[in-house]
Enzyme design. Structure first.
Site, mmCIF file in Angstrom:
data_model
loop_
_atom_site.group_PDB
_atom_site.id
_atom_site.type_symbol
_atom_site.label_atom_id
_atom_site.label_comp_id
_atom_site.label_asym_id
_atom_site.label_seq_id
_atom_site.Cartn_x
_atom_site.Cartn_y
_atom_site.Cartn_z
ATOM 1 N N ASP A 1 -2.777 8.249 -1.167
ATOM 2 C CA ASP A 1 -3.241 7.209 -0.248
ATOM 3 C C ASP A 1 -4.656 6.776 -0.642
ATOM 4 O OD1 ASP A 1 -3.567 5.703 2.216
ATOM 5 O OD2 ASP A 1 -4.649 7.427 3.031
ATOM 6 N N ASP B 1 -18.693 13.459 -27.808
ATOM 7 C CA ASP B 1 -17.268 13.378 -27.486
ATOM 8 C C ASP B 1 -16.899 12.090 -26.758
ATOM 9 O OD1 ASP B 1 -18.550 13.997 -25.140
ATOM 10 O OD2 ASP B 1 -17.023 15.406 -24.442
ATOM 11 N N GLU C 1 0.926 5.520 12.834
ATOM 12 C CA GLU C 1 -0.342 5.023 13.345
ATOM 13 C C GLU C 1 -0.332 3.501 13.542
ATOM 14 O OE1 GLU C 1 -4.627 6.697 13.522
ATOM 15 O OE2 GLU C 1 -2.909 7.586 12.557
ATOM 16 N N ASP C 2 0.265 2.803 12.611
ATOM 17 C CA ASP C 2 0.087 1.347 12.574
ATOM 18 C C ASP C 2 1.313 0.522 12.959
ATOM 19 O OD1 ASP C 2 -2.410 1.967 11.682
ATOM 20 O OD2 ASP C 2 -1.949 1.641 9.565
ATOM 21 N N HIS D 1 0.812 -1.226 0.000
ATOM 22 C CA HIS D 1 0.000 0.000 0.000
ATOM 23 C C HIS D 1 0.849 1.282 0.000
ATOM 24 C CE1 HIS D 1 -2.857 3.067 1.023
ATOM 25 N NE2 HIS D 1 -2.354 3.194 2.229
ATOM 26 N N HIS E 1 3.630 6.987 5.445
ATOM 27 C CA HIS E 1 2.432 7.662 5.954
ATOM 28 C C HIS E 1 1.624 6.845 6.960
ATOM 29 C CE1 HIS E 1 0.085 5.460 2.842
ATOM 30 N NE2 HIS E 1 -0.947 5.676 3.635
HETATM 31 MN MN MN Z 1 -2.758 4.592 3.975
#
Ligand code: MN
Length: 502
Positions: free
Chosen positions: A139, A261, A77-78, A49, A73
């Site tokens: 993300d 179009d 948090e994880d 990811h 990123h």
């Molecule tokens: Mn993420």
């Protein structure tokens, strides 16, 4: 499988000025190590990811700091990776970007339209640096690509949030391609039946459409060659995006035959003058449809899009209405990849040097938030647009905090948990006993900051205290406190017109 060289090559090809490949390499190693053993819902290693999201950022021509921040990123948090360690390893700037994205991840949209505007404002206010928004968009883009493996309920929520918050936000920022990509990804989740039907119908039309386009090209190319002064770089066919086709169809009674179009021919030229010359050649070959000639070069779209558009009655025997889009390589590049070009290089953009290097990113210092908003505001023709209010609002004295449900609450700067409690409901305010900010207990006079996650602890017997008036920031809060104090003082059931017996 997740090759660092892939990412570095992409970053370099899109932004040759990004010379800090070391920073990217280090972020790659750390993210890979920290997410080791974690899996995504689809069974892939979690690292896939941040890696894919970083590739998206690199594809947009963003700088090394942003790419590194994208790789990292989700680590704060994880994983066990700490902010202090990140600062040591990558410096203040990367930490700042990652912190920004971490704050944004607490926001959740629940399809309340009134909230949508607050939420967009909040995302911008919390971001402070536009690059935080880019990391968030990358993300989200990757999460949307892999949305299939989540629970249907979650799919709905995320697809809706993407279509109603992030895609419009990207569009307002002049990021038309990102907006379109996000909408295309959300479309099948939000309108599954319509998507399926439309895909089937379009596939049929495209089948013979392709051979028709070839025919048009066979007439056009030799004609253009008669004018050696016109410098053409390439001619290509482009098929309309499903989401934008669907939006347009709703304005045309869902009648596909009215959409001219669906397939358009795109002609990329070297210089701006070539665009107008090509337009002349096309109109000599085939008659234009009245009202369909659009000069977005002289007058660009609010989101910054530039091109000449025309629809002509194409070659016999079909004589189909056929759309042409004519633009220079630079306009094309900016539309396709040149995301940062809208934000940076305001001056360099005008030189050939810019195009040769395909350099779209300025140094971080140039990207001050105020400048971004200014250039953004210049692109928007509607003065009532939310940007106007945004500017007055959040630079001066607003903060945005988040409820445990992920809702954004807009408060005056300097607000305390008491203000927050009364903003939720006066019952919550009246029985407010304590508060947790970012999971830590704080005193009721604690000053809240933008991005704080606030939870109120309620106790039935708790009553407002007159000392609250000293730190309650908003007038609304103070009025409520006074009103309740008044009632409590006089006792329940007290009524001014009833004389009491002595
Ligand atoms: Mn993420």
């Amino acid at each position: 499988m997740y090759e660092l060289s892939q990412l570095l090559d992409l970053a370099k090809s899109r932004n040759p000025l990004s010379e800090q490949s070391e920073l990217i390499s280090k972020a790659f190693e750390v993210a890979k190590r920290e997410h080791q053993g974690q899996k995504r819902k689809n069974g892939e290693p979690y690292f896939s990811h941040p890696f894919e999201a970083a590739k998206i950022c690199a594809g947009w021509g963003l700088d090394a700091q942003t790419i590194a921040a994208t790789l990292l990123h989700d680590t704060l948090e994880d994983t066990d990776y700490s902010a202090a360690q990140m600062q040591k390893d990558f410096g203040e700037e990367v930490l700042f970007l990652v912190n920004g994205v971490t704050k944004l991840s607490k926001i959740k949209y629940r399809g309340n339209e009134r909230q949508a505007e607050t939420l967009k404002k909040m995302i911008l206010a919390l971001s402070e640096d536009i690059r935080v928004v880019f990391v968030k968009l990358a993300d989200r883009m990757h999460n949307m690509r892999t949305l299939g493996s989540l629970q249907p309920e979650k799919q709905q929520r995320i697809a809706l949030e993407t279509a109603e918050i992030y895609a419009p936000l990207a569009n307002r920022m002049g990021l038309g391609v990102i907006c379109g990509d996000l909408e295309d990804l959300a479309f099948p989740y939000l309108y599954p039946k319509e998507f399926e039907q439309l895909t089937r119908e379009v596939a049929e039309i495209l089948q013979d459409g392709e051979s028709y386009i070839e025919k048009v090209k066979l007439v056009l190319e030799p004609e253009l060659q008669k004018y050696p002064n016109i410098k053409i770089i390439k001619i290509e066919a482009r098929v309309k995006r499903m989401s934008s086709l669907y939006k347009k169809l709703r304005r045309y009674d869902m009648d596909l035959s009215k959409i001219y179009d669906l397939i358009a021919l795109r002609i990329i030229t070297e210089r701006m003058e070539d665009c107008y010359a090509v337009l002349g050649v096309i109109h000599q070959l085939w008659p234009p449809l009245p009202g369909k000639i659009k000069d977005y070069i002289a007058l660009s779209k609010p989101n910054g899009y530039r091109s000449l558009h025309t629809t002509v009655i194409g070659p016999a025997p079909e004589q189909r209405p056929t759309e042409f889009q004519i633009r220079t390589e630079k306009m094309h590049f900016e539309d396709e990849y040149g995301i940062a070009a809208h934000w940076a290089y305001q001056d360099q953009k005008k030189t050939d040097d810019y195009l040769q290097k395909k350099a779209v990113f300025a140094n971080a210092k140039q990207l001050t938030w105020i400048n971004q908003l200014k250039s953004w505001q210049d692109q928007i023709d509607d003065p009532d647009d939310f940007i106007a209010s945004l500017k007055i609002d959040f630079f001066k004295d607003r903060i945005f905090v988040i409820t445990p449900k992920g809702e954004a609450i807009d408060l005056p700067a300097g607000s305390t948990p008491v203000d927050f409690a009364y903003a939720i409901h006066s019952e919550v305010g009246d029985h407010c006993y304590g508060a947790k900010v970012n999971a830590k207990m704080v005193p009721l006079n604690h000053e809240l900051q933008s991005g704080d996650l606030v939870e109120i602890v309620i106790q039935k017997n708790q009553k407002p205290n007159s000392t609250w008036l000293q730190f309650a920031k908003s007038r609304h809060t103070r009025d409520k406190i006074r009103a309740t104090l008044q009632i409590n003082k006089k006792g329940k059931g007290w009524f001014p017109f009833v004389k009491r017996k002595p």
